[in-house]
Design a protein around this motif. Structure first.
Motif, mmCIF file in Angstrom:
data_model
loop_
_atom_site.group_PDB
_atom_site.id
_atom_site.type_symbol
_atom_site.label_atom_id
_atom_site.label_comp_id
_atom_site.label_asym_id
_atom_site.label_seq_id
_atom_site.Cartn_x
_atom_site.Cartn_y
_atom_site.Cartn_z
ATOM 1 N N GLU A 121 -5.935 4.304 1.577
ATOM 2 C CA GLU A 121 -5.557 3.272 0.612
ATOM 3 C C GLU A 121 -6.765 2.900 -0.255
ATOM 4 O O GLU A 121 -6.644 2.695 -1.466
ATOM 5 N N ARG A 122 -7.941 2.856 0.353
ATOM 6 C CA ARG A 122 -9.157 2.518 -0.400
ATOM 7 C C ARG A 122 -9.442 3.596 -1.468
ATOM 8 O O ARG A 122 -9.821 3.280 -2.598
ATOM 9 N N SER A 168 -8.192 -4.183 2.683
ATOM 10 C CA SER A 168 -7.585 -3.031 3.338
ATOM 11 C C SER A 168 -8.596 -2.272 4.190
ATOM 12 O O SER A 168 -9.725 -2.034 3.790
ATOM 13 N N GLU A 169 -8.127 -1.890 5.399
ATOM 14 C CA GLU A 169 -8.992 -1.123 6.304
ATOM 15 C C GLU A 169 -8.678 0.365 6.209
ATOM 16 O O GLU A 169 -9.405 1.196 6.727
ATOM 17 N N ASP A 170 -7.549 0.676 5.576
ATOM 18 C CA ASP A 170 -7.073 2.061 5.528
ATOM 19 C C ASP A 170 -7.908 2.872 4.530
ATOM 20 O O ASP A 170 -7.920 2.564 3.344
ATOM 21 N N GLY A 219 0.812 -1.212 0.000
ATOM 22 C CA GLY A 219 0.000 0.000 0.000
ATOM 23 C C GLY A 219 0.846 1.263 0.000
ATOM 24 O O GLY A 219 0.437 2.300 0.521
ATOM 25 N N ARG A 250 -0.386 5.529 -3.491
ATOM 26 C CA ARG A 250 -1.789 5.921 -3.270
ATOM 27 C C ARG A 250 -2.305 6.698 -4.492
ATOM 28 O O ARG A 250 -3.293 6.345 -5.100
#
Ligand SMILES: Nc1nc2c(ncn2[C@@H]2O[C@H](COP(=O)(O)OP(=O)(O)OP(=O)(O)O)[C@@H](O)[C@H]2O)c(=O)[nH]1
Ligand SMILES: [K+]
Ligand SMILES: [Mg+2]
Length: 487
Positions: free
Chosen positions: A295-296, A290-292, A261, A264
């Motif tokens: 990043e999403r 991904s939880e970020d 990740g 970005r």
């Protein structure tokens, strides 16, 4: 207005610099800058280069004592046989910044003219009917050409390639319109004549519509050459996407790290492959877990980039399996926002598959899927490389260049009609109006001829907008904004 400007590159040391003056007072400017030269009127013979002393214009001393600015080759190009169609003077001075600024300063002392705006010489040429809009655009493209494919495409359009096709179609539409309009006046007494004339007009317009549709279905070749073939690098985190971008760009354009990740934002570099302009973009790695939130967001951008790309370059670590389907929007687990309106391409992007890091899996396939069509990509579009050792990169690049050229390059002599989104938009409008005409005119006796004529008028208007025959003031400003001063 009479205008002047430096037409050759500014701020560089060169052997020769070219300064142009164009407009009704060009002759007067030349006479004042080269006092006492030539025959009775002081003008050199038309279109013949002569060596003259350029002097700073003044009034008190006899002209031949005016301070010398430079010894220059001087060209007198009387209109309308000049680039702009106006009387034009070209001063080919020595190329140093000091000579150029002294010459411009001397010219500035005269009140007959002013400094040209960007693209203003070309604007004069267009206003004087020397070039239509497609030729103006092509000239701009030629000046900005970075690759051989761009040079060839621009040169062909500048020779009137696009204009001739568009004008031929438009001429046929105008004739069909005249015939159809005449039928309105015939009235009811001549039904047979009406039917026959209408069906021949319909047949001819259908033919034109199909020709235009064929041009529109070129997969965006002309636009790709002009704006660059878009190649998007896609794949899971840490596959080596940014490493690949840096390798191809030959510089550290994107951050590389062992952290998943890392990338970005979309990172873009321009390069040449197989003589074609390519816009290569590196994207955020795609993964669904991904939880970020940042990043999403990056992955949504990846999916957008994938949708806009001509070519999708999928990169995987050679030791990991390749999913059966390569789909950026589902991998990003978010609907893509890219649509045709944001520059989507005609047709689906071509998918290529790279298995990277083969240096780590020496002595075997290292867990890579043996399958010939992994990810739905045929084996001839798959490569095994290492960004670290460079292994396999040269043959891959070679073949990628060949693919890009085959898909988007054009052969010597053939000119794509559509080189800009603007052209595509008006041609689509034209096709839609022609289809409407065909439908209305095919209604036989009940055909609403006035409505059918209106559609033909719209169709020819759309073509006229491409060449600049009709209302284009607002387009002109956009087109000339990209020109440099002195052209
Ligand atoms: N051994 C080996 N390592 C590589 C190779 N290519 C890249 N790497 C390493 O793999 C790691 C990830 O590389 P990146 O280029 O950042 O990967 P990425 O796909 O851009 O990753 P994200 O931006 O996080 O999605 C880095 O430590 C690289 O040095 C290769 O061919 N061989
Ligand atoms: K990384
Ligand atoms: Mg990266």
């Amino acid at each position: 207005d009479t205008i002047f400007a430096l037409s050759s590159g500014a701020g560089v040391r060169a052997g020769v610099s070219v300064i142009r003056v164009s407009g009704p007072h060009a002759k007067l400017v030349l006479q004042r800058m080269c006092p006492g030269g030539g025959g009775g009127d002081g003008l050199p013979p038309p279109r013949r280069a002569v060596l003259r002393s350029l002097r700073q214009p003044g009034s008190d001393t006899p002209p031949r004592h005016f301070p010398l600015v430079d010894q220059a080759l001087v060209l007198w190009l009387p209109g309308p046989r000049s680039f702009t169609g106006e009387d034009t003077v070209e001063l080919h001075t020595h190329g140093s910044p000091a000579v150029v600024s002294a010459t411009l300063e001397a010219l500035g002392r005269l009140s007959y003219h002013r400094l040209a705006e960007p693209g203003e010489f070309t604007r004069q040429a267009h206003a004087n009917g020397r070039m239509d809009l497609t030729e103006v655009e092509a000239l701009g493209d030629l000046i900005n050409a970075q690759t051989d494919a761009q040079r060839r495409q621009a040169l062909a359009a500048m020779g009137g390639g696009q204009r001739r096709s568009l004008e031929a179609w438009r001429g046929r539409m105008v004739r069909a319109l005249a015939h159809t309009e005449a039928l309105i006046d015939f009235g009811e007494d001549a039904d047979d004549v009406t039917e026959a004339a209408l069906s021949s007009a319909v047949g001819e317009m259908r033919e034109i519509r199909r020709e235009i549709e064929a041009e529109l279905e070129d997969g965006g070749r002309g636009e790709a050459v002009r704006d660059g073939v878009r190649v998007a690098i896609l794949g899971p985190p840490n596959a080596g996407k940014s490493s690949l971008l840096n390798l191809l760009a030959r510089r550290d354009a994107a951050i590389v790290s062992p952290i998943e990740g890392t990338t970005r934002d979309v990172v873009t570099v321009s390069l040449q492959l197989g003589g074609m302009p390519v816009v290569l973009s590196d994207t955020a790695g795609l993964r669904s877990d991904s939880e970020d939130p940042i990043e999403r967001l990056g992955m949504v951008r990846s999916a957008d980039e994938a949708a806009k790309a001509h070519v999708q370059l999928w990169v995987f670590d050679a030791s990991t399996p390749v999913p059966p389907v390569l789909d950026a929007s589902s991998a990003a687990a978010s609907p893509t926002t890219a649509t045709a309106a944001t520059g989507g391409i005609a047709g689906a992007p071509l998918q290529l598959l790279l298995r990277n890091k083969v240096d780590l899996s020496r002595g075997g396939e290292g867990g890579a899927e043996g399958g010939d069509t992994a990810g739905g990509v045929p084996s001839e579009r798959q490569w095994r490389i290492s960004c670290t050792t460079g292994e396999g990169v040269a043959p891959f690049l070679d073949q990628l260049g060949g693919i890009v050229r085959r898909l988007y390059g054009s052969d010597e002599g053939e000119t794509p009609l559509v080189t800009r989104a603007r052209h595509r938009q008006h041609l689509e409008g034209c096709v839609a109006a022609l289809a409407q005409f065909e439908e209305l005119a095919s209604l036989g006796e009940a055909a609403p001829l006035d409505l059918a004529c209106e559609e033909l008028r719209t169709a020819s208007l759309e073509l006229g907008r491409i060449t600049g025959r009709v209302d284009v003031e607002e387009v002109l400003d956009v087109i000339f904004r990209d020109f440099c001063i002195g052209k």
